[in-house]
Scaffold this motif. Structure first.
Motif, PDB file in Angstrom:
ATOM      1  N   ALA A 159       0.875  -1.141  -0.069  1.00 17.42           N
ATOM      2  CA  ALA A 159       0.047   0.018   0.031  1.00 17.42           C
ATOM      3  C   ALA A 159       0.982   1.314   0.120  1.00 17.42           C
ATOM      4  CB  ALA A 159      -0.905   0.013   1.088  1.00 17.42           C
ATOM      5  N   HIS A 160       0.605   2.085  -1.010  1.00 14.28           N
ATOM      6  CA  HIS A 160       1.573   3.329  -1.056  1.00 14.28           C
ATOM      7  C   HIS A 160       3.080   3.156  -1.114  1.00 14.28           C
ATOM      8  CE1 HIS A 160      -2.345   5.253  -0.220  1.00 14.28           C
ATOM      9  NE2 HIS A 160      -2.258   4.752   1.001  1.00 14.28           N
ATOM     10  N   GLY A 161       3.376   1.964  -1.904  1.00 10.23           N
ATOM     11  CA  GLY A 161       4.938   1.609  -2.103  1.00 10.23           C
ATOM     12  C   GLY A 161       5.357   0.743  -1.065  1.00 10.23           C
ATOM     13  N   SER A 162       4.804   0.719   0.142  1.00  5.13           N
ATOM     14  CA  SER A 162       5.373  -0.285   1.298  1.00  5.13           C
ATOM     15  C   SER A 162       4.609  -1.258   1.578  1.00  5.13           C
ATOM     16  CB  SER A 162       5.211   1.060   2.368  1.00  5.13           C
ATOM     17  OG  SER A 162       4.212   1.259   2.903  1.00  5.13           O
ATOM     18  N   LEU A 163       4.950  -2.092   2.375  1.00  2.00           N
ATOM     19  CA  LEU A 163       4.545  -3.340   2.879  1.00  2.00           C
ATOM     20  C   LEU A 163       3.165  -3.016   3.674  1.00  2.00           C
ATOM     21  CD1 LEU A 163       7.536  -5.699   3.610  1.00  2.00           C
ATOM     22  CD2 LEU A 163       5.816  -6.090   1.810  1.00  2.00           C
ATOM     23  N   VAL A 164       1.992  -3.667   3.487  1.00  4.60           N
ATOM     24  CA  VAL A 164       0.988  -3.623   4.409  1.00  4.60           C
ATOM     25  C   VAL A 164       1.364  -4.050   5.843  1.00  4.60           C
ATOM     26  CG1 VAL A 164      -1.311  -4.302   4.975  1.00  4.60           C
ATOM     27  CG2 VAL A 164      -0.847  -3.691   2.645  1.00  4.60           C
ATOM     28  N   PRO A 165       0.873  -3.073   6.854  1.00  6.97           N
ATOM     29  CA  PRO A 165       1.249  -3.682   8.321  1.00  6.97           C
ATOM     30  C   PRO A 165       0.418  -4.884   8.373  1.00  6.97           C
ATOM     31  CG  PRO A 165       0.623  -1.143   8.049  1.00  6.97           C
ATOM     32  CD  PRO A 165       0.721  -1.954   6.826  1.00  6.97           C
ATOM     33  N   PRO A 166       0.870  -5.811   9.292  1.00  3.70           N
ATOM     34  CA  PRO A 166       0.187  -7.204   9.550  1.00  3.70           C
ATOM     35  C   PRO A 166      -1.209  -6.748  10.041  1.00  3.70           C
ATOM     36  CG  PRO A 166       2.766  -7.036  10.495  1.00  3.70           C
ATOM     37  CD  PRO A 166       2.329  -5.780   9.851  1.00  3.70           C
ATOM     38  N   LEU A 167      -1.432  -5.859  10.982  1.00  6.94           N
ATOM     39  CA  LEU A 167      -2.873  -5.795  11.416  1.00  6.94           C
ATOM     40  C   LEU A 167      -3.777  -5.345  10.247  1.00  6.94           C
ATOM     41  CD1 LEU A 167      -2.102  -4.105  14.828  1.00  6.94           C
ATOM     42  CD2 LEU A 167      -2.798  -6.456  14.443  1.00  6.94           C
ATOM     43  N   ARG A 168      -3.219  -5.026   9.389  1.00  3.49           N
ATOM     44  CA  ARG A 168      -4.233  -4.607   8.184  1.00  3.49           C
ATOM     45  C   ARG A 168      -4.560  -6.097   7.317  1.00  3.49           C
ATOM     46  NH1 ARG A 168      -2.476   0.525   4.867  1.00  3.49           N
ATOM     47  NH2 ARG A 168      -4.540  -0.086   3.817  1.00  3.49           N
ATOM     48  N   ILE A 169      -3.914  -7.222   7.847  1.00  2.99           N
ATOM     49  CA  ILE A 169      -4.310  -8.347   6.925  1.00  2.99           C
ATOM     50  C   ILE A 169      -5.211  -9.081   7.722  1.00  2.99           C
ATOM     51  CG2 ILE A 169      -3.307 -10.648   6.160  1.00  2.99           C
ATOM     52  CD1 ILE A 169      -0.518  -9.094   6.219  1.00  2.99           C
ATOM     53  N   ARG A 170      -6.468  -9.359   7.457  1.00  6.24           N
ATOM     54  CA  ARG A 170      -7.487  -9.908   8.308  1.00  6.24           C
ATOM     55  C   ARG A 170      -7.160 -11.073   8.801  1.00  6.24           C
ATOM     56  NH1 ARG A 170     -12.174 -13.145   6.607  1.00  6.24           N
ATOM     57  NH2 ARG A 170     -13.871 -12.773   8.174  1.00  6.24           N
ATOM     58  N   ALA A 171      -6.493 -12.134   8.488  1.00  6.59           N
ATOM     59  CA  ALA A 171      -6.218 -13.412   8.927  1.00  6.59           C
ATOM     60  C   ALA A 171      -5.493 -13.129  10.196  1.00  6.59           C
ATOM     61  CB  ALA A 171      -5.485 -14.383   7.925  1.00  6.59           C
ATOM     62  N   PHE A 172      -4.279 -12.425   9.862  1.00  3.58           N
ATOM     63  CA  PHE A 172      -3.171 -12.279  11.087  1.00  3.58           C
ATOM     64  C   PHE A 172      -3.985 -11.311  12.165  1.00  3.58           C
ATOM     65  CE2 PHE A 172      -0.475  -9.579  13.234  1.00  3.58           C
ATOM     66  CZ  PHE A 172       0.598 -10.453  13.625  1.00  3.58           C
ATOM     67  N   ARG A 173      -4.837 -10.569  11.702  1.00  2.00           N
ATOM     68  CA  ARG A 173      -5.580  -9.682  12.693  1.00  2.00           C
ATOM     69  C   ARG A 173      -6.235 -10.677  13.719  1.00  2.00           C
ATOM     70  NH1 ARG A 173      -7.342  -6.166   9.626  1.00  2.00           N
ATOM     71  NH2 ARG A 173      -9.507  -6.812   9.547  1.00  2.00           N
ATOM     72  N   SER A 174      -7.083 -11.667  13.029  1.00  2.99           N
ATOM     73  CA  SER A 174      -7.814 -12.552  13.809  1.00  2.99           C
ATOM     74  C   SER A 174      -6.938 -13.538  14.695  1.00  2.99           C
ATOM     75  CB  SER A 174      -8.682 -13.393  12.984  1.00  2.99           C
ATOM     76  OG  SER A 174      -9.458 -12.587  12.173  1.00  2.99           O
ATOM     77  N   LEU A 175      -5.948 -14.059  14.164  1.00  2.00           N
ATOM     78  CA  LEU A 175      -4.921 -14.807  14.949  1.00  2.00           C
ATOM     79  C   LEU A 175      -4.354 -13.991  16.012  1.00  2.00           C
ATOM     80  CD1 LEU A 175      -3.383 -17.369  14.899  1.00  2.00           C
ATOM     81  CD2 LEU A 175      -1.701 -16.364  13.662  1.00  2.00           C
ATOM     82  N   TRP A 176      -4.068 -12.753  15.853  1.00  3.49           N
ATOM     83  CA  TRP A 176      -3.320 -11.931  16.986  1.00  3.49           C
ATOM     84  C   TRP A 176      -4.287 -11.556  18.156  1.00  3.49           C
ATOM     85  CZ3 TRP A 176      -4.168  -6.659  18.218  1.00  3.49           C
ATOM     86  CH2 TRP A 176      -3.217  -6.125  19.212  1.00  3.49           C
ATOM     87  N   ILE A 177      -5.627 -11.333  17.645  1.00  3.86           N
ATOM     88  CA  ILE A 177      -6.801 -11.048  18.692  1.00  3.86           C
ATOM     89  C   ILE A 177      -6.976 -12.203  19.480  1.00  3.86           C
ATOM     90  CG2 ILE A 177      -9.063  -9.931  19.034  1.00  3.86           C
ATOM     91  CD1 ILE A 177      -8.614  -8.406  16.561  1.00  3.86           C
ATOM     92  N   GLY A 178      -7.268 -13.264  18.812  1.00  2.00           N
ATOM     93  CA  GLY A 178      -7.703 -14.587  19.490  1.00  2.00           C
ATOM     94  C   GLY A 178      -6.567 -15.021  20.446  1.00  2.00           C
ATOM     95  N   ASP A 179      -5.389 -14.816  20.047  1.00  2.59           N
ATOM     96  CA  ASP A 179      -4.267 -15.202  20.794  1.00  2.59           C
ATOM     97  C   ASP A 179      -4.099 -14.337  22.214  1.00  2.59           C
ATOM     98  OD1 ASP A 179      -1.738 -16.884  21.251  1.00  2.59           O
ATOM     99  OD2 ASP A 179      -0.749 -14.961  21.337  1.00  2.59           O
ATOM    100  N   SER A 180      -4.268 -13.108  21.737  1.00  2.00           N
ATOM    101  CA  SER A 180      -4.420 -12.099  22.754  1.00  2.00           C
ATOM    102  C   SER A 180      -5.363 -12.493  24.026  1.00  2.00           C
ATOM    103  CB  SER A 180      -4.362 -10.697  22.283  1.00  2.00           C
ATOM    104  OG  SER A 180      -3.288 -10.400  21.566  1.00  2.00           O
ATOM    105  N   VAL A 181      -6.537 -12.604  23.471  1.00  2.00           N
ATOM    106  CA  VAL A 181      -7.607 -12.992  24.439  1.00  2.00           C
ATOM    107  C   VAL A 181      -7.310 -14.262  25.192  1.00  2.00           C
ATOM    108  CG1 VAL A 181     -10.225 -13.621  24.706  1.00  2.00           C
ATOM    109  CG2 VAL A 181      -9.272 -11.639  23.163  1.00  2.00           C
ATOM    110  N   ALA A 182      -6.885 -15.252  24.546  1.00  5.84           N
ATOM    111  CA  ALA A 182      -6.477 -16.661  24.948  1.00  5.84           C
ATOM    112  C   ALA A 182      -5.310 -16.406  26.114  1.00  5.84           C
ATOM    113  CB  ALA A 182      -6.023 -17.512  24.079  1.00  5.84           C
ATOM    114  N   ARG A 183      -4.611 -15.626  25.843  1.00  4.30           N
ATOM    115  CA  ARG A 183      -3.248 -15.313  26.942  1.00  4.30           C
ATOM    116  C   ARG A 183      -3.606 -14.696  27.808  1.00  4.30           C
ATOM    117  NH1 ARG A 183       1.258 -16.975  25.711  1.00  4.30           N
ATOM    118  NH2 ARG A 183       0.891 -17.499  23.478  1.00  4.30           N
TER     119      ARG A 183
END
Length: 422
Positions: A8-32
């Motif tokens: 996006a705009h010539g740079s790599l998209v931040p991980p949190l803008r990737i839906r699958a990664f965002r689900s993984l990170w939120i789910g793991d954070s709640v589980a942790r």
């Protein structure tokens, strides 16, 4: 699922803008968060509701960690046989159900020591599968260029839940009672399972699964050992975990008995270490791609050990709490930097079919020394006294932390270079 590098705009998209990664990170954070709250509540139940001895309370705590030794390789062999969504959702449903069942049994028959032990073992077993499952999924969702930032987010959530989990559980216990605190932890596990449902990461195909058991159990350990970079990281992590656990055990006794810290002051010191880890994780996750990976991972672990050594040596020479707080803050920042790059390197170096096996093998070797370290710390305090014990352990930890300075890994500039070098 193949890794892509959206821009996006010539740079790599931040991980949190990737839906699958965002689900993984939120789910793991709640589980942790639920996991940290449970680790606090179960020993507290042993003390207040069962009236267990100190040894029995220790057994309840240890029961949550022992499964790592026995189940890591098994979990590695199964991590890729199921979709990540199914594996992680099932793990957290089981953990929530185990706590809910414990609460139901308590309501009818009362709480017993063996019920606590059984629940702790079940939670510990499931945690092994959860941790290997999510760690194996991260490199399938992110490119090597995104891994450092993504792992920085995981380390940040780990540090945050280390502070928030016990605080949440303690608040629930004080205001609502122990049964409600257990219910809150169970509800968090159920919520985590729901968070994982949007994950699109699928299991390996049937053709890819041929011979996976042999890869995971045998060749996984072999690959970890013969790949110099992973082996060096694994052995360094094992050495540091052994010494750190010994230090923390000895330091708790030294701080309370010799230095005279209150429980509140001791908790503050450790809490500030978590704050340092949180800040370090966020900072490294943001600027990590511009840093020299080998230099950071080899130097940060030395700083982590040296900071604790200096804190122990000068604890009685100046204002005790500020000196120790500074030591643990520096330790937290340095360990965060090490863990972010170590996780990223471990996820980048193996071929995709080996990621689950390498994750399991690495965790087995690096985490197995924890019980031995705790035992060693207590023995040294009994034999040498608190001050000398923490000094000796801190010195040994600092020396043991220098192994990566002699590893070819220290010359690796970035993750792509590390992968090309094996």
């Amino acid at each position: 699922m193949q890794t892509t590098e959206p821009r996006a705009h010539g740079s790599l998209v931040p991980p949190l803008r990737i839906r699958a990664f965002r689900s993984l990170w939120i789910g793991d954070s709640v589980a942790r968060l639920a996991h940290q709250a449970t680790q606090f509540v179960l020993p507290l139940l042993a003390v207040t509701a069962v009236g267990s001895s100190a040894s029995a309370v220790g057994a309840v705590s240890a029961s949550q960690f022992v499964p790592v030794i026995f189940l890591s390789l098994v979990a590695g062999s199964y991590a890729s046989r199921f979709s990540t969504r199914t594996l992680l959702a099932a793990c957290n449903l089981v953990r929530g159900a185990a706590l809910a069942l414990m609460g139901a049994v308590c309501a009818f028959t009362g709480l017993s020591f063996w019920l606590l032990i059984t629940t702790a073992i079940v939670l510990g077993c499931v945690a092994v599968f959860h941790d290997i499952g999510y760690q194996s999924a991260v490199p399938r969702l992110l490119s090597p260029h995104q891994l450092t930032r993504g792992n920085g987010l995981f380390e940040a959530s780990y540090s945050a839940t280390q502070m928030a989990g016990p605080a949440l559980a303690g608040g629930a216990v004080n205001s609502l009672g122990l049964p409600t605190a257990v219910s809150v932890a169970a509800a968090l596990f159920f919520a985590a399972a729901f968070c994982f449902l949007p994950l699109p990461v699928e299991a390996f195909s049937a053709a890819e699964q041929v011979g996976r058991a042999e890869v995971s159990i045998r060749a996984g350990l072999s690959f970890t050992w013969r790949t110099r970079s992973i082996r060096d990281l694994c052995l360094q992590s094992a050495l540091f975990n052994l010494h750190e656990q010994a230090f923390l055990t000895a330091f708790m006794l030294y701080a309370v008995r010799s230095v005279g810290l209150s429980g509140t002051s001791f908790g503050l010191v450790l809490g500030l270490g978590s704050v340092g880890a949180l800040a370090g994780s966020l900072a490294v996750g943001r600027i990590g791609p511009r840093l020299h990976a080998g230099a950071v991972v080899s130097v940060s672990i030395v700083v982590a050990g040296l900071s604790l050594l200096l804190g122990a040596v000068f604890a009685e020479a100046g204002p005790t709490v500020p000196v120790l707080a500074a030591a643990f803050v520096v330790n937290g920042v340095a360990l965060a930097a090490y863990n972010v790059f170590a996780l990223s390197l471990r996820a980048t170096l193996p071929p995709p079919e080996y990621i689950g096996a390498v994750t399991a093998s690495y965790r087995l070797v690096s985490l197995a020394p924890l019980p031995l370290g705790a035992l060693l710390g207590g023995v040294l305090v009994d034999g040498l006294g608190g001050r000398l014990a923490v000094t000796v352990i801190g010195l040994a930890m600092t020396v043991a932390s220098t192994t990566l300075l002699r590893s070819p890994l220290r010359r690796v500039r970035d993750l792509e270079a590390a992968k090309a070098a094996i």
